[in-house]
Structures are given as C-alpha cells and as structure tokens.
Design a protein around this motif. Structure first.
Motif, mmCIF file in Angstrom:
data_model
loop_
_atom_site.group_PDB
_atom_site.id
_atom_site.type_symbol
_atom_site.label_atom_id
_atom_site.label_comp_id
_atom_site.label_asym_id
_atom_site.label_seq_id
_atom_site.Cartn_x
_atom_site.Cartn_y
_atom_site.Cartn_z
ATOM 1 N N ILE A 77 0.886 -1.090 -0.265
ATOM 2 C CA ILE A 77 -0.414 -0.296 0.183
ATOM 3 C C ILE A 77 1.281 1.120 -0.090
ATOM 4 N N CYS A 97 -6.352 3.384 -9.629
ATOM 5 C CA CYS A 97 -5.603 2.652 -8.344
ATOM 6 C C CYS A 97 -6.072 1.027 -7.924
ATOM 7 N N ALA A 99 -7.635 -1.326 -5.544
ATOM 8 C CA ALA A 99 -7.533 -1.672 -3.994
ATOM 9 C C ALA A 99 -8.091 -2.738 -3.801
ATOM 10 N N GLN A 104 -8.605 1.503 2.064
ATOM 11 C CA GLN A 104 -7.589 1.550 0.947
ATOM 12 C C GLN A 104 -8.803 2.748 -0.753
ATOM 13 N N ALA A 105 -9.492 2.493 -0.642
ATOM 14 C CA ALA A 105 -10.038 3.175 -1.684
ATOM 15 C C ALA A 105 -10.424 4.648 -1.590
ATOM 16 N N VAL A 116 -11.233 4.731 -8.355
ATOM 17 C CA VAL A 116 -10.700 2.631 -7.420
ATOM 18 C C VAL A 116 -11.093 1.627 -8.021
#
Length: 223
Positions: A77, A97, A99, A104-105, A116
């Motif tokens: 991460i 990205c 995730a 995390q998103a 994401v």
C-alpha cells in the motif's frame, strides 16, 4: 491514441496492460520482476524493469507524458500511495488505482485517484450472480444500484420483439446488444424477434434485473 502506463504487473496489472495493448493503444508496463517483464515484452509497447518502490526511478519514467496511469502494485500500500502521489504531481490526467478494500479506496481518492477498482471483490460479485441464476452469464456492477448484465433470453420471450416485451416500461432496463451465436448486434431493432439461445446485454437497476431472472424459466447454458 492514448498512452497508458501500468505500474505493477502482477496478475491483474499484466491482464490490464495486455488487454489495453490488444485494443490498439500504446502501453508501458513496469515491474521489478524480471520474469514478468520478459513475458510482457512482446505484448505491450514498452516493458521496463523498475523497482516501483523507488521514488526516483518512478519520476525518471516521465509519468507526465502518459494519459492514464494504472497503479496496481498488489499488497504494498505504501508503494501504491507513493506512485499515486507522483503520478498526480507530474500531471497524469487520469489515475486508476487497485484497492483491496474501502479503506484503501478512501486513501487513494484523497490523494488524487480518479477511479478505484476492486478486482477481487468485483470478480466475487460476478461469480456469485453467475452461480445464483442460470440465466445470468456475466455481470458488471456499475455502482451499488445499477449493472450491465448478460442474460440468456428467457423462454417466454422467445419469438417476441423488444417492442412486444416493453422492457423499458415493465422493467426499466435497456437492451444494449443481442448476441446470437458468434454474431453481436449492438444496435438491435425494436422489431427484432428474439431467438432460442440468444444473449441479451442489458443495463438497468439490480432489483429490476433480479425480477427478470426470478420470473424466467431456467435454460441450459451454451456450451
């Protein structure tokens, strides 16, 4: 033609890079794993061995020259956050990205990600829908309420036209395409009759699509 860079080429990243290239776009794939890069060398425009945790190495790639950056560095991460920040700082217009979860998103969106994706969750959703209903062949969730779904034509719809079925009125769904054998019609006529074994690609509210699958009689899948 857009230029893409895929940062981190594990199973997901490699699949994204290869597919984007097959669709006729320029792609640079980077990863620190020599074997992965060698396998991608003849499948993308450029493949480069780079330690994606090395900030200076990432900056030297000239990220600002790419239209889209896909950050898919797996479980690291910290490296994903760093790559996202650098891509944003260097002016990449669109940053996507990968995730693992909503937490995390939220981080990625906070630091500049435009989109994401959740490969594992999304695949789980698609498999679940596929298992629950024999009529659903594929399922792409657009958001919690709407999806694009491939449905085997219900038996009671065979021989009827889209006009006859009044799908927009009855179910608030739109037919995007009809697959019959190896052919796909992306502009189906309202007067086109549905055939046995044809596949409907529809977009609509999940609850409405569920109504269709629950009402229809199950049909054998195509082999």
């Amino acid at each position: 033609m857009k230029q893409y860079i895929v940062i981190g080429c594990g199973r997901f990243g490699s699949s994204v890079a290869t597919t984007i290239s097959l669709l006729g776009n320029e792609v640079m794939a980077i990863d620190k794993n020599k074997e992965i890069i060698q396998n991608l060398s003849d499948k993308v425009t450029h493949s480069v061995i780079v330690d994606v945790t090395d900030e200076q190495a990432l900056r030297s790639l000239g990220l600002g020259n790419f239209d889209v950056a896909v950050i898919s560095i797996g479980s690291d991460i910290r490296a994903s956050i760093m790559a996202t920040l650098i891509a944003k700082e260097m002016g990449v217009p669109q940053i996507i990205c990968k995730a693992k979860d909503e937490l995390q998103a939220k981080v990625f969106y906070k630091i500049g990600a435009d989109r994401v994706v959740f490969p594992e969750r999304d695949m789980g959703v698609r498999v679940a829908h596929n298992l629950v209903s024999d009529n659903i062949l594929d399922h792409i969730e657009l958001d919690p309420e709407y999806s694009i779904v491939e449905i085997v034509t219900p038996s009671k719809w065979i021989g009827k036209t889209l006009v006859d079925l009044e799908l927009r009125v009855r179910y608030e769904i739109t037919v995007l395409a009809i697959k019959t054998g190896d052919e796909i019609n992306v502009t189906p006529s309202p007067e086109e009759k549905l055939e046995l074994g044809s596949i409907l690609v529809v977009i609509g509210q999940n609850s409405k699509i569920s109504e269709i699958t629950s009402e229809s009689h199950s049909m054998p899948r195509r082999k």
